[in-house]
Write an enzyme that holds these catalytic residues in place. Structure first.
Site, PDB file in Angstrom:
ATOM      1  N   THR A 182      71.921 -98.448 -45.184  1.00 24.66           N
ATOM      2  CA  THR A 182      71.048 -97.384 -45.663  1.00 24.66           C
ATOM      3  C   THR A 182      71.695 -96.074 -45.244  1.00 24.66           C
ATOM      4  OG1 THR A 182      69.042 -98.709 -45.584  1.00 24.66           O
ATOM      5  CG2 THR A 182      68.766 -96.325 -45.467  1.00 24.66           C
TER       6      THR A 182
ATOM      7  N   LYS B 179      65.946 -96.502 -52.075  1.00 27.98           N
ATOM      8  CA  LYS B 179      65.563 -96.878 -50.709  1.00 27.98           C
ATOM      9  C   LYS B 179      64.814 -95.725 -50.044  1.00 27.98           C
ATOM     10  CE  LYS B 179      65.428 -99.360 -46.902  1.00 27.98           C
ATOM     11  NZ  LYS B 179      66.519 -99.706 -46.010  1.00 27.98           N
TER      12      LYS B 179
ATOM     13  N   LYS C 290      66.284 -92.417 -38.533  1.00 27.80           N
ATOM     14  CA  LYS C 290      67.571 -92.230 -39.201  1.00 27.80           C
ATOM     15  C   LYS C 290      67.339 -92.143 -40.712  1.00 27.80           C
ATOM     16  CE  LYS C 290      70.228 -95.132 -40.979  1.00 27.80           C
ATOM     17  NZ  LYS C 290      71.016 -96.289 -41.406  1.00 27.80           N
TER      18      LYS C 290
END
Lengths: 291, 291, 291, 291
Positions: free
Chosen positions: C98, C173, C241
């Site tokens: 990701t 995502k 993150k």
């Protein structure tokens, strides 16, 4: 004492700042991305201009820099044609750009490696402060270096303060911007409420501005806010750049900034409304946008 | 000119306020829920006390009231033993309680129906302001009534302002509290960030307090905030009472108060931490609570 | 058809994912920063391991990568010992990390320049999904490339979707994480309120989980939330993150994310509480922290 | 068994609910503020209507009530012409209005004093659920009372649950609304980001709706949100009424609801945009308002 000085970046801040240095009798060489402005400055202030930062910095005792953001600073300092390549041993690099503390540490190291000294020195006081020579400057660096640079910076400042080691100037500027964000949103909600409540907003400010709700922003911005005038002051685009730096730093040092974070997003709404160049007090206009 | 005055509510604000009236030579009768305090006051200031608001208000030219919340005010004014039952024709009721604008309108009507006049007159300046006679008072009501009451209120105020018709005093006080909420959270995030960044917080405030981030709160609260001292000032419980009034009024007049609303919830966290009596600047302590 | 495959990064996700590839009969070479784990994997799954990404990627038909963040990806792909240096013409690089959409574009360009193809392919479904081979994969890239890589990824996925050009996988995502942030905070406030109100929280969830308040998080996390158990699931550090990536991207494309931004700060409070490895549902624990 | 039933309030919910009772063979008398609607109902469902709540409730075994807010409920129950004045000993009052827990306790006491039983029974499922007889009902009250009323309510409900003592139904409904607020804002930010990022929003939802970001709102509202259609569903005005109840209750029980509080203010922006009757999912439209 007349020094050889270099000034990199002739924006709305740098242009008058470099001018103050020249008017104080120093021998000033400037560099600007668009040469036309550098030429104009050299004519107005009887100084020199150079075609690259490296060329401008040769022989300088102190090199000042006031550009856009971290990458701009890197480019004019440690980039291929940056000043660090040509600055003479023992000279000082002063960065007036509001930038990250990380960059300050990076430049401090680069300067040490090149036998130079570094001071990060972001300013507050805006365009008017730069023009009037009334800026407030927050410095990070060695005391000995500061004592050399401080009197020169005083040419355009009412206060020049050493806050700590390299980076401390930038960190202090961040505190300043964080305090402003919450304050201006509170003021905006207050004025908005006053209008909705049918009160005379000017009279309200007269009454409350001396007390516990009072602030520089209330005193200096309420009139334009009430008049829905925002074409002045500190631009939302710059504020968002600064808040981005604050939030990144907060992430790094574990400082939670919940309201700063959401107000940064409110400023994104102001940008979307076309307010990229409006004063930060335009948070009030955002509240009215959905009315 | 000596007047017959009545003061209802001898809390940390009312006690010294009523004292100033007595010291100015007026004939003052007080009422307090706990009679002991009324007795103490009457001894200290050589005034009278009564066992009900209604008894205290007989023959008064002006009746002042400074109690806890809307329901407390209703009880001592239009309640069974309230002052409105006994006040003489043409006399004036002044409510210093920070309360809703709705209540002000309700009391204004009740007074008109009883041949009386009404002024809502919430204050700012805190306990210290009450003791020093330096309060700021925000009034709503008729000009003619205001001109009678204003000089008397000046006994304990540095500024007494007529903001508009009945309710305008309360609405102005709301603006004040709304401005404070955002401002204090911004200041708290700034000081918190400064500490996390390893800066000398006092030095930072010295530098930034004169500029665009400056405020009464920064000037008057930073020392105690840095020292983690909150046993003073304007209590969080009172702030939440006031913000509840602001948010309800906002709901009524369609004024959006996003940050005020969430900071009110942050104050709920302060209360949960045991901070019901802490100063409003304790938002900083909340930020540290999870560290 | 047996392919020569390379897998870079044997964390809690990559380890079982690479295992599924080996079990499906492919010839798999792995690389991991700590070689011990690579060795363990090669023993368990009868595959090869290499000492650098570049060595691992030689002769591979497809190279998969699942590491920590943008910089980690850069290091193992376009860094000095990265896979792009050795991948054979016409082979495919699939990044399961990701990461930012910017990185995806950067890698896409680097691959094109090297005669390779690229797919960004972040996953959802967590450690359990990786182990059970039930991940959901969101891909960005060319259709022709996708059709080659899709059946291989299906080894460890229940759904492999092409969302658009390079970067589209990462952007999808991000939408996923943005939706989760607000949802989990809402759920946390609901459960917290239920507890404070003295309700039987499990019974409440039974009743409301089928209706308009229902969600995957409510169904799958309420039990552990009620039991104050957070040592499982998707770690707060990873969520921060990811949210950092979302907020940076939002900044770039002008998408305002007010609540995402403030919840990211609430997660900073969870980290400060020691919750770096707790599940994202620990926002509930933050609400209780000040009680 | 045929019962004598009374239904007070024939809005979009009450009208079909009362209809289900009549169709189930009960003898139903209705009351509505506007008599025209009561008359229409009595014609359509072959029931009776009365001109006051008190008249409608005479001889009833159970009296149902589904009106606007706390004050409306008070008026039709314990007001001068309220049902409590005429209900026969041992009969049951069921309040389907979403109201405060405080009101539930107040009515419970009033009923006990009058020899009656009380159940607070707010519903979820919307107008469609009322029409299809598929509501979910959350009840507070005595078990013995619940067992009598439960089968009758099942006429229009798919689930009727006893959550605890009086007030527990309302508190459960509050948990439901709190969970929805955060969830819908998260979903709105996600869809907004998807659009700004140039993704195919429908495809994104297809992919993420089965996983950790999935929710009833995502499944049932994404299509209309993407199409910018909000003339349906649960109105923002009602949501704000409910959130006001939640926030007041939170204040009372010390439950902090930071995001619920700010989203309530975002809904105030939707109202200001003209969205008083829009579905709660219109938080997306608010995000777009400043674009």
């Amino acid at each position: 004492m007349t020094l050889k000085l270099t000034f990199i970046g002739l924006g709305v801040m740098g242009y008058p700042m470099a001018g103050h240095l020249a008017k104080a009798g120093h021998q000033v060489t400037v560099y600007n991305r668009s040469t036309a402005k550098a030429e104009k400055w050299s004519t107005e202030f009887k100084g020199q201009f150079a075609l690259t930062p490296a060329l401008a910095a040769q022989d300088a005792d102190i090199v000042f820099c006031c550009v856009g953001n971290d990458d701009d600073v890197r480019s004019v300092t440690i980039g291929d044609e940056g000043v660090v390549n040509t600055m003479k041993a023992g000279s000082i690099l002063v960065d007036h750009t509001t930038a990250s503390a990380e960059l300050a540490l990076e430049l401090d190291t680069a300067c040490r490696n090149a036998g130079l000294s570094f001071i990060d020195a972001p300013v507050s006081g805006g365009q008017q402060g730069a023009e009037n020579g009334k800026l407030t400057i927050m410095c990070g660096g060695e005391e000995s270096t500061f004592h050399i640079a401080q009197p020169i910076m005083s040419t355009y400042a009412q206060a020049v303060n050493l806050m700590g080691q390299a980076g401390a100037g930038q960190l202090t500027k961040m505190v300043n911007q964080i305090c402003i964000a919450g304050l201006v949103q509170g003021l905006s909600e207050g004025l908005y409420f006053a209008e909705k409540a049918g009160l005379d907003q000017n009279k309200v400010i007269d009454v409350i501005s001396k007390g516990a709700a009072g602030s520089w922003q209330m005193l200096n911005r309420h009139k334009t806010m009430i008049e829905d005038q925002y074409n002045h002051g500190f631009a939302v685009d710059w504020m968002r750049k600064d808040l981005d730096i604050c939030l990144s730093q907060g992430r790094k040092i574990g400082a939670k900034l919940p309201i700063t974070a959401i107000i940064d997003q409110f400023y994104a709404e102001v940008q979307a409304m076309g307010g990229a160049r409006w004063d930060t007090s335009s948070l009030l206009k955002r509240l009215k946008a959905t009315d």
